[in-house]
Write a protein that holds these residues in place. Structure first.
Motif, PDB file in Angstrom:
ATOM      1  N   ALA A 287      25.538 -55.268 -71.446  1.00  0.00           N
ATOM      2  CA  ALA A 287      24.360 -54.809 -70.709  1.00  0.00           C
ATOM      3  C   ALA A 287      23.233 -54.514 -71.682  1.00  0.00           C
ATOM      4  CB  ALA A 287      24.688 -53.575 -69.883  1.00  0.00           C
ATOM      5  N   PHE A 288      22.016 -54.621 -71.195  1.00  0.00           N
ATOM      6  CA  PHE A 288      20.834 -54.344 -72.012  1.00  0.00           C
ATOM      7  C   PHE A 288      19.814 -53.600 -71.174  1.00  0.00           C
ATOM      8  CE2 PHE A 288      16.553 -55.552 -73.474  1.00  0.00           C
ATOM      9  CZ  PHE A 288      16.605 -55.040 -74.769  1.00  0.00           C
ATOM     10  N   CYS A 289      19.339 -52.483 -71.696  1.00  0.00           N
ATOM     11  CA  CYS A 289      18.316 -51.693 -71.012  1.00  0.00           C
ATOM     12  C   CYS A 289      16.935 -52.187 -71.442  1.00  0.00           C
ATOM     13  CB  CYS A 289      18.487 -50.211 -71.346  1.00  0.00           C
ATOM     14  SG  CYS A 289      17.331 -49.123 -70.471  1.00  0.00           S
ATOM     15  N   THR A 290      16.206 -52.788 -70.514  1.00  0.00           N
ATOM     16  CA  THR A 290      14.866 -53.290 -70.819  1.00  0.00           C
ATOM     17  C   THR A 290      13.880 -52.132 -70.910  1.00  0.00           C
ATOM     18  OG1 THR A 290      14.074 -53.496 -68.543  1.00  0.00           O
ATOM     19  CG2 THR A 290      15.426 -55.304 -69.410  1.00  0.00           C
ATOM     20  N   PRO A 291      12.716 -52.366 -71.446  1.00  0.00           N
ATOM     21  CA  PRO A 291      11.688 -51.322 -71.393  1.00  0.00           C
ATOM     22  C   PRO A 291      11.333 -50.990 -69.946  1.00  0.00           C
ATOM     23  CG  PRO A 291      11.081 -53.073 -72.935  1.00  0.00           C
ATOM     24  CD  PRO A 291      12.261 -53.565 -72.167  1.00  0.00           C
ATOM     25  N   HIS A 292      10.713 -49.852 -69.746  1.00  0.00           N
ATOM     26  CA  HIS A 292      10.241 -49.492 -68.409  1.00  0.00           C
ATOM     27  C   HIS A 292       9.190 -50.512 -67.982  1.00  0.00           C
ATOM     28  CE1 HIS A 292       8.203 -47.244 -65.222  1.00  0.00           C
ATOM     29  NE2 HIS A 292       9.271 -46.468 -65.162  1.00  0.00           N
ATOM     30  N   PRO A 293       9.143 -50.876 -66.689  1.00  0.00           N
ATOM     31  CA  PRO A 293       8.167 -51.870 -66.225  1.00  0.00           C
ATOM     32  C   PRO A 293       6.717 -51.521 -66.549  1.00  0.00           C
ATOM     33  CG  PRO A 293       9.815 -51.476 -64.540  1.00  0.00           C
ATOM     34  CD  PRO A 293      10.059 -50.468 -65.614  1.00  0.00           C
ATOM     35  N   SER A 294       6.427 -50.246 -66.712  1.00  0.00           N
ATOM     36  CA  SER A 294       5.051 -49.856 -67.040  1.00  0.00           C
ATOM     37  C   SER A 294       4.645 -50.330 -68.432  1.00  0.00           C
ATOM     38  CB  SER A 294       4.887 -48.337 -66.946  1.00  0.00           C
ATOM     39  OG  SER A 294       5.716 -47.686 -67.882  1.00  0.00           O
ATOM     40  N   SER A 295       5.634 -50.747 -69.254  1.00  0.00           N
ATOM     41  CA  SER A 295       5.300 -51.242 -70.588  1.00  0.00           C
ATOM     42  C   SER A 295       4.495 -52.534 -70.520  1.00  0.00           C
ATOM     43  CB  SER A 295       6.584 -51.482 -71.392  1.00  0.00           C
ATOM     44  OG  SER A 295       7.373 -52.504 -70.805  1.00  0.00           O
ATOM     45  N   ALA A 296       4.469 -53.158 -69.348  1.00  0.00           N
ATOM     46  CA  ALA A 296       3.657 -54.360 -69.163  1.00  0.00           C
ATOM     47  C   ALA A 296       2.184 -54.023 -68.995  1.00  0.00           C
ATOM     48  CB  ALA A 296       4.152 -55.139 -67.944  1.00  0.00           C
ATOM     49  N   GLY A 297       1.854 -52.741 -68.998  1.00  0.00           N
ATOM     50  CA  GLY A 297       0.476 -52.319 -68.796  1.00  0.00           C
ATOM     51  C   GLY A 297       0.140 -52.088 -67.345  1.00  0.00           C
ATOM     52  N   VAL A 298       1.182 -52.112 -66.504  1.00  0.00           N
ATOM     53  CA  VAL A 298       0.988 -51.892 -65.071  1.00  0.00           C
ATOM     54  C   VAL A 298       0.927 -50.404 -64.783  1.00  0.00           C
ATOM     55  CG1 VAL A 298       1.976 -52.236 -62.779  1.00  0.00           C
ATOM     56  CG2 VAL A 298       2.153 -54.051 -64.495  1.00  0.00           C
ATOM     57  N   LYS A 299      -0.114 -49.976 -64.120  1.00  0.00           N
ATOM     58  CA  LYS A 299      -0.252 -48.572 -63.747  1.00  0.00           C
ATOM     59  C   LYS A 299       0.064 -48.349 -62.275  1.00  0.00           C
ATOM     60  CE  LYS A 299      -3.671 -47.529 -67.338  1.00  0.00           C
ATOM     61  NZ  LYS A 299      -5.047 -47.023 -67.617  1.00  0.00           N
ATOM     62  N   ASP A 300      -0.292 -49.317 -61.462  1.00  0.00           N
ATOM     63  CA  ASP A 300      -0.046 -49.229 -60.022  1.00  0.00           C
ATOM     64  C   ASP A 300       0.792 -50.443 -59.614  1.00  0.00           C
ATOM     65  OD1 ASP A 300      -0.061 -49.261 -57.259  1.00  0.00           O
ATOM     66  OD2 ASP A 300      -2.136 -48.588 -57.090  1.00  0.00           O
ATOM     67  N   PRO A 301       2.087 -50.264 -59.378  1.00  0.00           N
ATOM     68  CA  PRO A 301       2.942 -51.420 -59.073  1.00  0.00           C
ATOM     69  C   PRO A 301       2.589 -52.132 -57.778  1.00  0.00           C
ATOM     70  CG  PRO A 301       4.122 -49.371 -58.689  1.00  0.00           C
ATOM     71  CD  PRO A 301       2.842 -48.994 -59.360  1.00  0.00           C
ATOM     72  N   LYS A 302       1.933 -51.450 -56.859  1.00  0.00           N
ATOM     73  CA  LYS A 302       1.528 -52.107 -55.614  1.00  0.00           C
ATOM     74  C   LYS A 302       0.280 -52.962 -55.837  1.00  0.00           C
ATOM     75  CE  LYS A 302       3.376 -48.866 -52.181  1.00  0.00           C
ATOM     76  NZ  LYS A 302       3.018 -47.954 -51.050  1.00  0.00           N
ATOM     77  N   ALA A 303      -0.728 -52.341 -56.465  1.00  0.00           N
ATOM     78  CA  ALA A 303      -1.984 -53.066 -56.681  1.00  0.00           C
ATOM     79  C   ALA A 303      -1.837 -54.161 -57.736  1.00  0.00           C
ATOM     80  CB  ALA A 303      -3.082 -52.083 -57.098  1.00  0.00           C
ATOM     81  N   GLU A 304      -0.945 -53.974 -58.668  1.00  0.00           N
ATOM     82  CA  GLU A 304      -0.777 -54.933 -59.770  1.00  0.00           C
ATOM     83  C   GLU A 304       0.580 -55.643 -59.683  1.00  0.00           C
ATOM     84  OE1 GLU A 304      -2.639 -53.261 -63.650  1.00  0.00           O
ATOM     85  OE2 GLU A 304      -1.830 -51.518 -62.575  1.00  0.00           O
ATOM     86  N   LYS A 305       1.008 -55.881 -58.468  1.00  0.00           N
ATOM     87  CA  LYS A 305       2.310 -56.511 -58.270  1.00  0.00           C
ATOM     88  C   LYS A 305       2.410 -57.876 -58.942  1.00  0.00           C
ATOM     89  CE  LYS A 305       4.167 -55.843 -54.311  1.00  0.00           C
ATOM     90  NZ  LYS A 305       4.492 -55.918 -52.863  1.00  0.00           N
ATOM     91  N   PRO A 306       1.393 -58.742 -58.879  1.00  0.00           N
ATOM     92  CA  PRO A 306       1.518 -60.038 -59.554  1.00  0.00           C
ATOM     93  C   PRO A 306       1.789 -59.899 -61.056  1.00  0.00           C
ATOM     94  CG  PRO A 306      -0.307 -60.082 -58.011  1.00  0.00           C
ATOM     95  CD  PRO A 306       0.139 -58.658 -58.088  1.00  0.00           C
ATOM     96  N   LYS A 307       1.117 -58.960 -61.688  1.00  0.00           N
ATOM     97  CA  LYS A 307       1.327 -58.765 -63.125  1.00  0.00           C
ATOM     98  C   LYS A 307       2.742 -58.250 -63.397  1.00  0.00           C
ATOM     99  CE  LYS A 307      -0.748 -56.518 -67.157  1.00  0.00           C
ATOM    100  NZ  LYS A 307      -1.851 -55.636 -67.645  1.00  0.00           N
ATOM    101  N   LEU A 308       3.186 -57.309 -62.568  1.00  0.00           N
ATOM    102  CA  LEU A 308       4.535 -56.767 -62.711  1.00  0.00           C
ATOM    103  C   LEU A 308       5.574 -57.872 -62.548  1.00  0.00           C
ATOM    104  CD1 LEU A 308       6.650 -54.477 -62.839  1.00  0.00           C
ATOM    105  CD2 LEU A 308       6.315 -54.166 -60.377  1.00  0.00           C
ATOM    106  N   HIS A 309       5.406 -58.695 -61.538  1.00  0.00           N
ATOM    107  CA  HIS A 309       6.372 -59.757 -61.270  1.00  0.00           C
ATOM    108  C   HIS A 309       6.330 -60.837 -62.353  1.00  0.00           C
ATOM    109  CE1 HIS A 309       7.129 -58.853 -56.717  1.00  0.00           C
ATOM    110  NE2 HIS A 309       7.260 -57.792 -57.495  1.00  0.00           N
ATOM    111  N   ALA A 310       5.169 -61.066 -62.924  1.00  0.00           N
ATOM    112  CA  ALA A 310       5.069 -62.020 -64.025  1.00  0.00           C
ATOM    113  C   ALA A 310       5.863 -61.512 -65.229  1.00  0.00           C
ATOM    114  CB  ALA A 310       3.610 -62.242 -64.405  1.00  0.00           C
ATOM    115  N   TRP A 311       5.780 -60.229 -65.474  1.00  0.00           N
ATOM    116  CA  TRP A 311       6.542 -59.607 -66.572  1.00  0.00           C
ATOM    117  C   TRP A 311       8.040 -59.733 -66.315  1.00  0.00           C
ATOM    118  CZ3 TRP A 311       9.657 -55.092 -66.789  1.00  0.00           C
ATOM    119  CH2 TRP A 311       9.919 -54.596 -68.076  1.00  0.00           C
ATOM    120  N   LEU A 312       8.456 -59.513 -65.090  1.00  0.00           N
ATOM    121  CA  LEU A 312       9.872 -59.621 -64.738  1.00  0.00           C
ATOM    122  C   LEU A 312      10.374 -61.056 -64.864  1.00  0.00           C
ATOM    123  CD1 LEU A 312       9.857 -57.222 -61.652  1.00  0.00           C
ATOM    124  CD2 LEU A 312      11.084 -56.833 -63.803  1.00  0.00           C
TER     125      LEU A 312
END
Length: 566
Positions: A287-312
């Motif tokens: 198993a590997f613990c990834t960084p928190h999703p906010s490390s992608a520079g996302v502050k609002d996961p709803k408003a910045e969902k495309p950026k969050l999903h691109a990171w994923l």
């Protein structure tokens, strides 16, 4: 006349030698229990063990004398088995048990008795190079045994993966100045099955190398110490020790890092994935613990969902390139105990899960909501991780039926009598949790402090009180002996890195016990395995307190596995 004197002196020396020999008492212990300095001598030297192929088993050699004994050393012998088969003595790992004086027990330990508790293990040799250790603050051997004190050694026997099954016998020799050597018979039965190199149980215990950096940097700023010169060697030693004890090793921070590209996508460089593949294969990582999703520079996961999903998606691509059965997860939130923290998990967790990524959402929380007014976290969590004492079997089973995982963990805030993880509690507390985890089909084990929480202690080699407020000690505040620690800084014994503890060995045995359950289940014996587990560990609040019961139950599991494989 001169001849008569010689005879008298020889007789006197023989009597003195006889008294010295009779005074030194050596015995062994194979059960998961700690032997304190004040305990009287035990009986019996024969060691009887059983193990699968690709498994490690340990035993203790204890000693006590009415008079001091100098220059004690231990020499393991080869274990010879069927035909020309043998388990080489050179592969055994030997340690001396270092003792910590504990005057004040952990605050919830009603059975506490002040005394010297063994825990850190001083190795005979460097764990990577195999070279003898010299000139350190603490040395394993030769050891001078003080009068009227019980001290011990730990011997680990590693069974190679291709070892033929059957009975193996050998002798472990204990020597000392002026004493007749004590030969300890060792009998090891090797079961006709093999444990997988990559563990089944997921572990999340942090990075000891990372904690070591923080420890030495703090001490360097205070002018008390200096940092190791070769951090790469420290990372290697820590990873090897974790892997040998079946814990997930952690690559250096930043080893896997998505890079933002001009077109709005992210990518993890191929060389990072290749290096991680080598790391996974070498240290048997599951198993590997990834960084928190906010490390992608996302502050609002709803408003910045495309950026969050691109990171994923970058993690999805890396996982496919890795081509290894590694669980990727993000540690989304630790113990959400407020309404706004529940809202945080609901928002971030659902946004991550909508991407249907390989990155799973792990939250350190029980499956039963804390407050109905907050709502629940269903739909926002892939991996639930309740405290031992807060596991709710009914709601957990409902989540498992939907494909979600349940892990478990312990921390200083346990509310009910569960296997508390402190040095002054029975060593068995570190072996039984994996049995309890299997009883509820939990798939992971986490520890809040990792293995090396030394931030609040000056010297973990002399002070067991690792968590709390040291300045409040004289005021009898809450005491947590060994909280957040399972290893010790190795500089005290002659190298840079970490050394194991008795508690780490007990946890290693627990994780290997879990493999027996998993093997039995794969052979269609899950129900029978569950009966055996329930016989010793019915719940997190009830378990057999006799350490011998677990090896007996484990032997029954082994017999089931062997019979089913024929």
């Amino acid at each position: 006349m001169r001849g008569l004197r010689a005879i008298v002196w020889a007789a006197a020396l023989a009597v003195a030698s006889s008294e010295a020999l009779a005074d030194w008492q050596v015995w062994t212990v194979t059960d998961t229990r700690r032997v304190l300095r004040d305990e009287p001598a035990g009986k019996g030297t024969e060691v009887v063990l059983a193990a699968a192929r690709n498994e490690g088993r340990g035993f203790q050699i204890l000693m006590r004398s009415d008079e001091a004994v100098k220059g004690i050393n231990i020499q393991p012998g080869d274990l010879k088995g069927p035909g020309d088969a043998a388990i080489a003595a050179k592969d055994a790992r030997l340690y001396r048990q270092h003792q910590l004086e504990i005057k004040q027990g952990t605050h919830r330990n009603d059975a506490f008795e002040p005394g010297w508790y063994p825990d850190p293990l001083i190795p005979f040799r460097h764990p990577v190079t195999g070279e003898p250790l010299k000139g350190a603050r603490f040395a394993a051997v030769p050891f001078d045994l003080p009068a009227n004190e019980t001290h011990g050694f730990w011997v680990d026997v590693a069974v190679p993966a291709r070892t033929p099954p059957g009975q193996y016998r050998g002798v472990c020799r204990v020597t000392a100045e002026g004493q007749r050597p004590v030969e300890i018979p060792v009998v090891l039965h090797v079961w006709d099955f093999e444990l997988p190199s990559t563990p089944t149980l997921v572990t999340s215990f942090g990075s000891p190398a990372g904690a070591l950096r923080g420890y030495y940097r703090r001490r360097a700023k205070e002018g008390k110490d200096k940092e190791p010169e070769d951090w790469a060697a420290v990372e290697t030693q820590c990873s090897l020790m974790l892997s040998e004890h079946r814990f997930n090793a952690y690559p250096p921070s930043g080893s896997l890092a998505p890079v933002a590209k001009p077109d709005g996508t992210f990518d993890i460089p191929a060389e990072q994935v290749a290096a991680f593949r080598e790391f996974v294969d070498r240290y048997h990582v599951n198993a590997f613990c990834t960084p928190h999703p906010s490390s992608a520079g996302v502050k609002d996961p709803k408003a910045e969902k495309p950026k969050l999903h691109a990171w994923l998606r970058a993690w999805d691509k890396a996982a496919a390139e890795l081509d290894r059965p590694v669980l990727f997860y993000t540690y989304l939130k630790d113990e959400p105990n407020k309404e706004e923290e529940y809202r945080y998990v609901q928002t971030w967790g659902k946004a991550v899960r909508e991407a249907k990524s390989v990155v799973k959402v792990m939250v350190v929380e029980q499956t039963k909501t804390q407050d109905e007014k907050w709502g629940d976290l269903y739909g926002a969590v892939d991996i639930w991780c309740p405290l031992f004492s807060l596991h709710d079997p009914d709601t957990a089973a409902q989540r498992q039926a939907l494909g979600e995982q349940i892990w478990t963990y312990t921390a200083l805030c346990q509310l009910k009598p569960t296997p508390w993880w402190h040095i002054d509690f029975p060593l068995l507390h570190y072996r039984v949790p994996a049995w309890m985890a299997w009883r509820y089909r939990m798939t992971g084990l986490l520890y809040w402090g990792g293995m090396s929480f030394w931030n609040q202690v000056e010297d973990p080699w002399t002070d067991a009180w690792t968590y709390g407020h040291p300045k409040e000690k004289d005021k009898k505040g809450l005491v947590y002996n060994g909280e957040g620690t399972l290893v010790y800084p190795a500089r005290a014994v002659g190298y840079e890195g970490i050394v194991p503890s008795l508690r780490l060995k007990a946890l290693r045995d627990s994780i290997e016990d879990y493999e027996y359950f998993a093997l039995a289940a794969k052979l269609g014996l899950a129900d029978k395995a569950q009966e055996i587990v329930l016989s010793v560990a019915p719940s997190f609040f009830e378990w057999d307190k006799d350490p011998a019961s677990y090896d007996k139950a484990r032997a029954k599991l082994a017999e089931l596995i062997v019979a089913a494989r024929k």
